[in-house]
Design an enzyme around this catalytic site. Structure first.
Site, PDB file in Angstrom:
ATOM      1  N   ASP A  33       5.005  16.684   8.414  1.00  0.00           N
ATOM      2  CA  ASP A  33       5.901  16.393   9.529  1.00  0.00           C
ATOM      3  C   ASP A  33       7.138  15.718   8.946  1.00  0.00           C
ATOM      4  O   ASP A  33       7.018  14.805   8.124  1.00  0.00           O
ATOM      5  CB  ASP A  33       5.220  15.470  10.546  1.00  0.00           C
ATOM      6  CG  ASP A  33       6.087  15.231  11.764  1.00  0.00           C
ATOM      7  OD1 ASP A  33       6.094  16.091  12.662  1.00  0.00           O
ATOM      8  OD2 ASP A  33       6.766  14.193  11.809  1.00  0.00           O
ATOM      9  N   ASP A  91       9.202  20.486  13.772  1.00  0.00           N
ATOM     10  CA  ASP A  91       9.250  20.148  12.350  1.00  0.00           C
ATOM     11  C   ASP A  91       7.851  19.880  11.797  1.00  0.00           C
ATOM     12  O   ASP A  91       7.692  19.125  10.852  1.00  0.00           O
ATOM     13  CB  ASP A  91      10.164  18.947  12.125  1.00  0.00           C
ATOM     14  CG  ASP A  91       9.694  17.697  12.847  1.00  0.00           C
ATOM     15  OD1 ASP A  91       8.940  17.807  13.841  1.00  0.00           O
ATOM     16  OD2 ASP A  91      10.054  16.592  12.413  1.00  0.00           O
TER      17      ASP A  91
END
Length: 159
Positions: free
Chosen positions: A52, A92
């Site tokens: 992440d 993301d």
């Protein structure tokens, strides 16, 4: 014109297979969520690395979506160099499949962190490793709680 005809024409125009057009994220080149749901979840005998991006939302808000897209494209290239079976699960967040070995997964995570830092993209990455996707995801959030830009691993008897 039907959707299927449009997709077929787009495949010819881009010179890509229908599988690539449907199963790959066009921005990052990683496998997409659909590929994960129908194929990735069924792969056995692997370990999992969850990624992440730290600070991505702020970068996207401050510099705009085009800058965010450039970062995602570069991160996708980095991840795919290390683990070709990488899935962009959303935004993301990425999940990569690697060897079923905690040391090997830690090495992949460390190399990705270092490469993203060296690329000076304006983001860092938190990494979680585990023997299953849920373990890697839990470890990822532990890494974020511990200060980001680090690796955490699932606590599991398999490790």
């Amino acid at each position: 014109m039907s959707l299927l005809v449009s997709l077929a024409r787009e495949c010819v125009r881009r010179r890509v297979s229908p599988v690539r057009l449907v199963a790959r994220d066009p921005l990052t080149g990683a496998w997409n969520r659909l590929a994960w749901d129908v194929w990735g979840k069924r792969i056995r005998g692997v370990g999992y690395v969850a990624f992440d991006l730290d600070g991505f939302k702020e970068l996207n808000d401050e510099r705009g979506h085009a800058a965010g897209d450039r970062v995602l494209r570069q991160v996708g290239e980095i991840l795919l160099r290390h683990t070709p079976r990488t899935f962009r699960l959303g935004g993301d967040e990425f999940l990569s499949l690697g060897p079923a070995s905690a040391p090997a997964l830690r090495r992949i995570g460390r190399e990705v962190i270092e490469e993203i830092e060296a690329a000076d993209l304006g983001v860092t990455t938190s990494v979680g490793i585990g023997p299953n996707p849920e373990g890697a995801d839990a470890a990822l959030y532990a890494a974020k709680r511990l200060g980001k830009n680090r690796i955490s691993h699932a606590i599991d008897r398999a490790w």
